[in-house]
Design a protein around this motif. Structure first.
Motif, mmCIF file in Angstrom:
data_model
loop_
_atom_site.group_PDB
_atom_site.id
_atom_site.type_symbol
_atom_site.label_atom_id
_atom_site.label_comp_id
_atom_site.label_asym_id
_atom_site.label_seq_id
_atom_site.Cartn_x
_atom_site.Cartn_y
_atom_site.Cartn_z
ATOM 1 N N SER A 12 0.163 -6.509 1.812
ATOM 2 C CA SER A 12 1.042 -5.499 2.380
ATOM 3 C C SER A 12 0.234 -4.663 3.360
ATOM 4 C CB SER A 12 1.626 -4.629 1.266
ATOM 5 O OG SER A 12 2.502 -3.668 1.792
ATOM 6 N N SER A 14 0.505 -1.925 7.100
ATOM 7 C CA SER A 14 1.322 -1.004 7.887
ATOM 8 C C SER A 14 1.372 -1.433 9.349
ATOM 9 C CB SER A 14 0.765 0.412 7.789
ATOM 10 O OG SER A 14 0.764 0.862 6.458
ATOM 11 N N LYS A 108 4.487 -2.367 5.008
ATOM 12 C CA LYS A 108 4.659 -1.135 4.212
ATOM 13 C C LYS A 108 5.674 -0.191 4.863
ATOM 14 C CE LYS A 108 0.000 -0.907 2.252
ATOM 15 N NZ LYS A 108 -1.293 -0.174 2.307
#
Lengths: 108, 118
Positions: A12, A14, A108
């Motif tokens: 995961s 960003s 995310k």
């Protein structure tokens, strides 16, 4: 037969992050390594061939490196549309042209 | 424009047979390396078979002796004849085209679902 081991199996990250996925072959495959992106419900899409050559039409934030047994796919500046599962595939010598088990990338 | 369109999938009982077709346009099937790749529900990609431009073929051990890849030049179509089907053959089957001898699969069809169940 050549076995391909991908890591991690999931990650995961960003938006804007630099993401790295690795693929290891059970024996040397020179640079006969391809990377594919598969978005949910879609067919795979070729990103990188020959370990480091960018397929036509693929954004330049995708890059590949490595030779022999160890390879890396890097996404520089993750975008929301990069949500997908990524697979490596070896195409060295004779079949089977085996795939790795995939890396599921979440945003995310 | 290159296009690959699979058909022929469906529900079949264990031990049965099915023939998948992959209609190609925008290029000549017989001049290219063509492959079948499958994906079981929720699982990863599995290479199944290849037919080279010269006509020779290769198969994954899991399907060897049961599946046959072939092509027809007149219709520009790739086929996969699947016999003695097993529950574990259940998957979406994709046909794909390699555009270089490094065997990178640059073009894929949308896939056809084969379900083997009693």
């Amino acid at each position: 037969d050549i076995q391909m081991t991908q890591s991690p199996s999931s990650l995961s990250a960003s938006v804007g992050d630099r993401v790295t996925i690795t693929c290891r072959a059970s024996q040397s495959i020179s640079n006969y390594l391809n990377w594919y992106q598969q978005k949910p419900g879609k067919a795979p899409n070729l990103l990188i061939y020959g370990a480091s050559s960018l397929q036509s039409g693929v954004p330049s934030r995708f890059s590949g490196s490595g030779s022999g047994t160890d390879f890396t796919l890097t996404i520089s500046g993750l975008q929301p549309e990069d949500l997908a599962t990524y697979y490596c595939q070896q195409s060295y010598s004779s079949p089977p042209y085996s795939f790795g088990r995939g890396t599921k990338l979440e945003i995310k | 424009e290159v296009q690959l369109v699979e058909s022929g999938g469906g529900l079949v009982q264990p031990g049965g047979s099915l023939r998948l077709s992959c209609a190609a346009s925008g290029f000549t099937v017989s001049s290219n390396y063509m492959s079948w790749v499958r994906q079981a529900p929720g699982k990863g990609l599995e290479w199944v078979s290849v037919i080279y431009s010269g006509g020779s073929t290769d198969y994954a051990d899991s399907v060897k002796g049961r599946f046959t890849i072939s092509r027809d030049s007149s219709s520009n179509t790739l086929y996969l004849q699947m016999n003695s089907l097993r529950v574990e053959d259940t998957a979406v089957y994709y046909c794909a085209r390699a555009i270089r001898t490094t065997y990178d699969l640059a073009y894929w069809g949308q896939g056809t679902l084969v379900t083997v169940s009693s």
